[in-house]
Design a protein around this motif. Structure first.
Motif, PDB file in Angstrom:
ATOM      1  N   ARG A 188      -5.668  -8.063  20.733  1.00  0.00           N
ATOM      2  CA  ARG A 188      -5.117  -7.906  19.382  1.00  0.00           C
ATOM      3  C   ARG A 188      -5.546  -6.561  18.803  1.00  0.00           C
ATOM      4  O   ARG A 188      -6.490  -5.946  19.262  1.00  0.00           O
ATOM      5  CB  ARG A 188      -5.617  -9.023  18.462  1.00  0.00           C
ATOM      6  CG  ARG A 188      -5.105 -10.384  18.813  1.00  0.00           C
ATOM      7  CD  ARG A 188      -5.653 -11.435  17.888  1.00  0.00           C
ATOM      8  NE  ARG A 188      -7.108 -11.470  18.008  1.00  0.00           N
ATOM      9  CZ  ARG A 188      -7.933 -11.869  17.046  1.00  0.00           C
ATOM     10  NH1 ARG A 188      -7.470 -12.270  15.886  1.00  0.00           N
ATOM     11  NH2 ARG A 188      -9.233 -11.874  17.238  1.00  0.00           N
ATOM     12  N   LEU A 189      -4.821  -6.141  17.778  1.00  0.00           N
ATOM     13  CA  LEU A 189      -5.190  -4.951  17.017  1.00  0.00           C
ATOM     14  C   LEU A 189      -5.673  -5.412  15.654  1.00  0.00           C
ATOM     15  O   LEU A 189      -5.141  -6.374  15.089  1.00  0.00           O
ATOM     16  CB  LEU A 189      -3.994  -4.014  16.873  1.00  0.00           C
ATOM     17  CG  LEU A 189      -3.560  -3.376  18.185  1.00  0.00           C
ATOM     18  CD1 LEU A 189      -2.096  -2.989  18.141  1.00  0.00           C
ATOM     19  CD2 LEU A 189      -4.421  -2.182  18.484  1.00  0.00           C
ATOM     20  N   SER A 190      -6.671  -4.740  15.122  1.00  0.00           N
ATOM     21  CA  SER A 190      -7.254  -5.146  13.857  1.00  0.00           C
ATOM     22  C   SER A 190      -7.400  -3.931  12.962  1.00  0.00           C
ATOM     23  O   SER A 190      -7.726  -2.829  13.430  1.00  0.00           O
ATOM     24  CB  SER A 190      -8.622  -5.781  14.110  1.00  0.00           C
ATOM     25  OG  SER A 190      -9.199  -6.210  12.905  1.00  0.00           O
ATOM     26  N   LEU A 191      -7.156  -4.130  11.670  1.00  0.00           N
ATOM     27  CA  LEU A 191      -7.358  -3.056  10.707  1.00  0.00           C
ATOM     28  C   LEU A 191      -7.616  -3.626   9.326  1.00  0.00           C
ATOM     29  O   LEU A 191      -7.271  -4.756   9.030  1.00  0.00           O
ATOM     30  CB  LEU A 191      -6.185  -2.079  10.692  1.00  0.00           C
ATOM     31  CG  LEU A 191      -4.759  -2.608  10.713  1.00  0.00           C
ATOM     32  CD1 LEU A 191      -4.298  -2.950   9.326  1.00  0.00           C
ATOM     33  CD2 LEU A 191      -3.863  -1.560  11.291  1.00  0.00           C
ATOM     34  N   VAL A 192      -8.275  -2.804   8.506  1.00  0.00           N
ATOM     35  CA  VAL A 192      -8.550  -3.164   7.124  1.00  0.00           C
ATOM     36  C   VAL A 192      -7.459  -2.534   6.270  1.00  0.00           C
ATOM     37  O   VAL A 192      -7.111  -1.372   6.458  1.00  0.00           O
ATOM     38  CB  VAL A 192      -9.940  -2.666   6.690  1.00  0.00           C
ATOM     39  CG1 VAL A 192     -10.169  -2.932   5.213  1.00  0.00           C
ATOM     40  CG2 VAL A 192     -11.029  -3.325   7.528  1.00  0.00           C
ATOM     41  N   ILE A 193      -6.922  -3.306   5.328  1.00  0.00           N
ATOM     42  CA  ILE A 193      -5.916  -2.772   4.422  1.00  0.00           C
ATOM     43  C   ILE A 193      -6.622  -1.831   3.454  1.00  0.00           C
ATOM     44  O   ILE A 193      -7.575  -2.237   2.787  1.00  0.00           O
ATOM     45  CB  ILE A 193      -5.185  -3.902   3.675  1.00  0.00           C
ATOM     46  CG1 ILE A 193      -4.430  -4.776   4.681  1.00  0.00           C
ATOM     47  CG2 ILE A 193      -4.244  -3.328   2.625  1.00  0.00           C
ATOM     48  CD1 ILE A 193      -3.720  -5.954   4.072  1.00  0.00           C
ATOM     49  N   PRO A 194      -6.195  -0.574   3.383  1.00  0.00           N
ATOM     50  CA  PRO A 194      -6.872   0.395   2.516  1.00  0.00           C
ATOM     51  C   PRO A 194      -6.932  -0.083   1.057  1.00  0.00           C
ATOM     52  O   PRO A 194      -5.949  -0.602   0.529  1.00  0.00           O
ATOM     53  CB  PRO A 194      -6.004   1.652   2.634  1.00  0.00           C
ATOM     54  CG  PRO A 194      -5.305   1.503   3.945  1.00  0.00           C
ATOM     55  CD  PRO A 194      -5.090   0.030   4.114  1.00  0.00           C
ATOM     56  N   ARG A 195      -8.090   0.065   0.460  1.00  0.00           N
ATOM     57  CA  ARG A 195      -8.357  -0.265  -0.946  1.00  0.00           C
ATOM     58  C   ARG A 195      -8.226  -1.747  -1.267  1.00  0.00           C
ATOM     59  O   ARG A 195      -8.127  -2.125  -2.432  1.00  0.00           O
ATOM     60  CB  ARG A 195      -7.471   0.563  -1.895  1.00  0.00           C
ATOM     61  CG  ARG A 195      -7.710   2.054  -1.796  1.00  0.00           C
ATOM     62  CD  ARG A 195      -6.726   2.863  -2.617  1.00  0.00           C
ATOM     63  NE  ARG A 195      -5.332   2.665  -2.258  1.00  0.00           N
ATOM     64  CZ  ARG A 195      -4.715   3.205  -1.197  1.00  0.00           C
ATOM     65  NH1 ARG A 195      -5.383   3.989  -0.384  1.00  0.00           N
ATOM     66  NH2 ARG A 195      -3.436   2.965  -0.959  1.00  0.00           N
ATOM     67  N   GLU A 196      -8.193  -2.596  -0.244  1.00  0.00           N
ATOM     68  CA  GLU A 196      -8.101  -4.038  -0.470  1.00  0.00           C
ATOM     69  C   GLU A 196      -9.150  -4.742   0.392  1.00  0.00           C
ATOM     70  O   GLU A 196      -9.471  -4.270   1.486  1.00  0.00           O
ATOM     71  CB  GLU A 196      -6.706  -4.574  -0.098  1.00  0.00           C
ATOM     72  CG  GLU A 196      -5.554  -3.955  -0.848  1.00  0.00           C
ATOM     73  CD  GLU A 196      -5.523  -4.284  -2.338  1.00  0.00           C
ATOM     74  OE1 GLU A 196      -6.419  -4.984  -2.841  1.00  0.00           O
ATOM     75  OE2 GLU A 196      -4.597  -3.821  -3.007  1.00  0.00           O
ATOM     76  N   PRO A 197      -9.656  -5.877  -0.075  1.00  0.00           N
ATOM     77  CA  PRO A 197     -10.665  -6.613   0.708  1.00  0.00           C
ATOM     78  C   PRO A 197     -10.020  -7.542   1.740  1.00  0.00           C
ATOM     79  O   PRO A 197     -10.284  -8.743   1.761  1.00  0.00           O
ATOM     80  CB  PRO A 197     -11.407  -7.400  -0.380  1.00  0.00           C
ATOM     81  CG  PRO A 197     -10.337  -7.704  -1.384  1.00  0.00           C
ATOM     82  CD  PRO A 197      -9.447  -6.473  -1.392  1.00  0.00           C
ATOM     83  N   VAL A 198      -9.158  -6.973   2.575  1.00  0.00           N
ATOM     84  CA  VAL A 198      -8.391  -7.795   3.512  1.00  0.00           C
ATOM     85  C   VAL A 198      -8.390  -7.154   4.901  1.00  0.00           C
ATOM     86  O   VAL A 198      -8.134  -5.954   5.037  1.00  0.00           O
ATOM     87  CB  VAL A 198      -6.937  -7.988   3.019  1.00  0.00           C
ATOM     88  CG1 VAL A 198      -6.127  -8.794   4.017  1.00  0.00           C
ATOM     89  CG2 VAL A 198      -6.920  -8.661   1.645  1.00  0.00           C
ATOM     90  N   LEU A 199      -8.658  -7.964   5.901  1.00  0.00           N
ATOM     91  CA  LEU A 199      -8.629  -7.571   7.306  1.00  0.00           C
ATOM     92  C   LEU A 199      -7.449  -8.275   7.964  1.00  0.00           C
ATOM     93  O   LEU A 199      -7.235  -9.466   7.746  1.00  0.00           O
ATOM     94  CB  LEU A 199      -9.931  -7.985   7.993  1.00  0.00           C
ATOM     95  CG  LEU A 199     -10.045  -7.794   9.487  1.00  0.00           C
ATOM     96  CD1 LEU A 199     -10.209  -6.323   9.810  1.00  0.00           C
ATOM     97  CD2 LEU A 199     -11.206  -8.586  10.038  1.00  0.00           C
ATOM     98  N   VAL A 200      -6.680  -7.533   8.754  1.00  0.00           N
ATOM     99  CA  VAL A 200      -5.491  -8.072   9.416  1.00  0.00           C
ATOM    100  C   VAL A 200      -5.623  -7.874  10.922  1.00  0.00           C
ATOM    101  O   VAL A 200      -6.033  -6.801  11.370  1.00  0.00           O
ATOM    102  CB  VAL A 200      -4.221  -7.340   8.920  1.00  0.00           C
ATOM    103  CG1 VAL A 200      -3.005  -7.779   9.693  1.00  0.00           C
ATOM    104  CG2 VAL A 200      -4.025  -7.555   7.436  1.00  0.00           C
TER     105      VAL A 200
END
Length: 102
Positions: free
Chosen positions: A70-82
């Protein structure tokens, strides 16, 4: 899809039940949560466009590759990981996890 069906023009984004539940929890948490949910949905839409374009161009999709593929990233300026996977044969991004760090 059969061999005679035309290829879809764009890429689609699919979420699973766990992702849907997390987004619903955001919506239920008040005005700030609703704004966050809208921001996450806009980000996911843009991710589908960007990742799809990258795959079409033979480049790597955005995010850090995890050991399970899988690929993972943090949404910029938000407390969310996808976390997501790319399914090029189906022209689809499948979001496997949305982690709200609230």
């Amino acid at each position: 899809m059969t061999g005679t069906d035309p290829m879809p023009d764009g890429w689609s984004l699919v979420t699973g039940p766990g992702v849907d539940d997390e987004l619903l929890d955001m919506l239920k948490s008040g005005d700030a949560g609703e704004a966050l949910c809208r921001s996450v949905l806009r980000f996911l839409r843009a991710l589908a466009l960007e990742a799809g374009a990258a795959v079409d161009a033979g480049r790597e999709s955005p995010g850090m590759r995890l050991s399970d593929g899988r690929l993972s990233l943090v949404i910029p300026r938000e407390p969310v990981l996808v976390s997501y996977v790319v399914l090029p044969d189906h022209r689809e991004l499948r979001v496997t996890d949305v982690v709200w760090m609230a």
